[in-house]
Design an enzyme around this catalytic site. Structure first.
Site, mmCIF file in Angstrom:
data_model
loop_
_atom_site.group_PDB
_atom_site.id
_atom_site.type_symbol
_atom_site.label_atom_id
_atom_site.label_comp_id
_atom_site.label_asym_id
_atom_site.label_seq_id
_atom_site.Cartn_x
_atom_site.Cartn_y
_atom_site.Cartn_z
ATOM 1 N N SER A 102 0.820 -1.216 0.000
ATOM 2 C CA SER A 102 0.000 0.000 0.000
ATOM 3 C C SER A 102 0.855 1.269 0.000
ATOM 4 O O SER A 102 2.014 1.258 0.408
ATOM 5 C CB SER A 102 -0.896 0.025 1.234
ATOM 6 O OG SER A 102 -1.668 -1.141 1.303
HETATM 7 N N1 SAH Z 1 -0.039 -5.567 3.892
HETATM 8 C C1 SAH Z 1 0.750 -5.874 2.721
HETATM 9 C C2 SAH Z 1 0.091 -5.551 1.407
HETATM 10 C C3 SAH Z 1 -1.205 -6.216 1.233
HETATM 11 S S1 SAH Z 1 -1.696 -6.565 -0.415
HETATM 12 C C4 SAH Z 1 2.112 -5.214 2.801
HETATM 13 O O1 SAH Z 1 2.391 -4.473 3.746
HETATM 14 O O2 SAH Z 1 2.911 -5.446 1.901
HETATM 15 C C5 SAH Z 1 -2.974 -7.675 0.035
HETATM 16 C C6 SAH Z 1 -2.480 -9.049 0.374
HETATM 17 O O3 SAH Z 1 -3.594 -9.803 0.852
HETATM 18 C C7 SAH Z 1 -1.914 -9.804 -0.823
HETATM 19 O O4 SAH Z 1 -0.624 -10.246 -0.536
HETATM 20 C C8 SAH Z 1 -2.892 -10.960 -0.982
HETATM 21 O O5 SAH Z 1 -2.296 -12.135 -1.458
HETATM 22 C C9 SAH Z 1 -3.423 -11.135 0.427
HETATM 23 N N2 SAH Z 1 -4.695 -11.822 0.533
HETATM 24 C C10 SAH Z 1 -5.752 -11.754 -0.320
HETATM 25 N N3 SAH Z 1 -6.768 -12.521 0.131
HETATM 26 C C11 SAH Z 1 -6.351 -13.088 1.290
HETATM 27 C C12 SAH Z 1 -6.961 -13.972 2.219
HETATM 28 N N4 SAH Z 1 -8.187 -14.463 2.035
HETATM 29 N N5 SAH Z 1 -6.250 -14.334 3.309
HETATM 30 C C13 SAH Z 1 -4.985 -13.861 3.501
HETATM 31 N N6 SAH Z 1 -4.366 -13.022 2.656
HETATM 32 C C14 SAH Z 1 -5.029 -12.640 1.552
#
Ligand code: SAH
Length: 251
Positions: A102
């Site tokens: 983000s």
């Molecule tokens: N917080 C992260 C960025 C998040 S991007 C950082 O600091 O880099 C969103 C993330 O959520 C992605 O890596 C994606 O694979 C994950 N994601 C999506 N659906 C999910 C789920 N059901 N359970 C766990 N993670 C999930």
């Protein structure tokens, strides 16, 4: 003669200062796997300071802990090499597998909304690069984070360990269900957009707990929601700002 003593002394000083820099940047060098990184580190530190001042404090984030964490955690070490030079830009960046880290301001904004305290236990859904988890780890006692894409989760876990974020535990799995073994949590942060607020996450909040989550359709503008559970377990939902996140994947 005097000149050669002068040159000798100057050389010694340069060597000593280089050794001091090496010692103080040991973790960074290990994590980046090379000595060239030392040269860039000052630039990154400078850019990070500017990022906090111009993108975060300037936009109204005042929580001292959040500002210090954002200034301390080396965001560039969470970003793939090809995009590293953009690490402190005011934007999200790709981290592989079609996912993104983000925008720094959003990380700070969501973290501030959680109103964290030192003794808190926090759950994050969507580990991604591990950056948000590293920020949280500076502010609370323990962070649990769940990532659904195995490659990302494993990489993030390795990275966080190498950088000594020892109070973070990464699990590969579906975050929709939360992490019942470690519940209840003081705070929960979801960094992917869900179509609705997952009930298991609300259930896993302590009385007095806070949950922050983007809610809305895939690739639409979503609503950043703050859900609080009061001391008598009454749940209150509040819409904060429009945001855009990658979707929460459902299997
Ligand atoms: N917080 C992260 C960025 C998040 S991007 C950082 O600091 O880099 C969103 C993330 O959520 C992605 O890596 C994606 O694979 C994950 N994601 C999506 N659906 C999910 C789920 N059901 N359970 C766990 N993670 C999930």
């Amino acid at each position: 003669m005097k000149l050669s003593i002068l040159i000798f002394t100057a050389s010694c000083l340069i060597i000593v200062s280089f050794v001091i820099r090496l010692v103080f940047h040991k973790d960074t060098i290990t994590a980046m796997g090379g000595m060239n990184a030392v040269i860039d580190e000052d630039t990154f530190t400078h850019q990070r300071k500017r990022m906090v001042k111009e993108q975060i404090a300037y936009r109204g984030i005042t929580d001292k802990g959040v500002l210090v964490a954002m200034e301390t955690v080396p965001r560039h070490l969470f970003i793939p090499e090809e995009n590293r030079s953009y690490s402190y830009y005011d934007q999200p960046l790709p981290i592989g597998f079609g996912q993104t880290i983000s925008q720094p301001y959003i990380v700070a904004f969501m973290t501030e909304l959680l109103k964290l305290e030192k003794g808190d236990v926090v759950l994050e859904i969507g580990t991604g690069s591990g950056y948000q988890a590293a920020i949280l780890s500076k502010l609370v006692k323990q962070v649990y984070t769940i990532e659904i894409i195995e490659g990302l989760g494993k990489e993030a876990s390795k990275r966080l360990k190498a950088m000594s974020y020892n109070n973070v535990e990464v699990k590969i799995g579906d975050g929709y269900k939360g992490w019942p073994e470690h519940a209840p949590f003081d705070a929960i942060i979801v960094t992917a957009a869900a179509e609705h607020v997952p009930q298991p996450l609300v259930d896993q909040l302590k009385p007095g707990g806070r949950l922050i989550i983007p809610v809305g359709g895939v690739y639409e503008v979503q609503d950043l929601m703050l859900i609080t559970k009061d001391a008598s377990s009454k749940v209150v939902k509040e819409s904060i700002i429009p945001v855009r996140f990658v979707p929460l994947i459902r299997k």
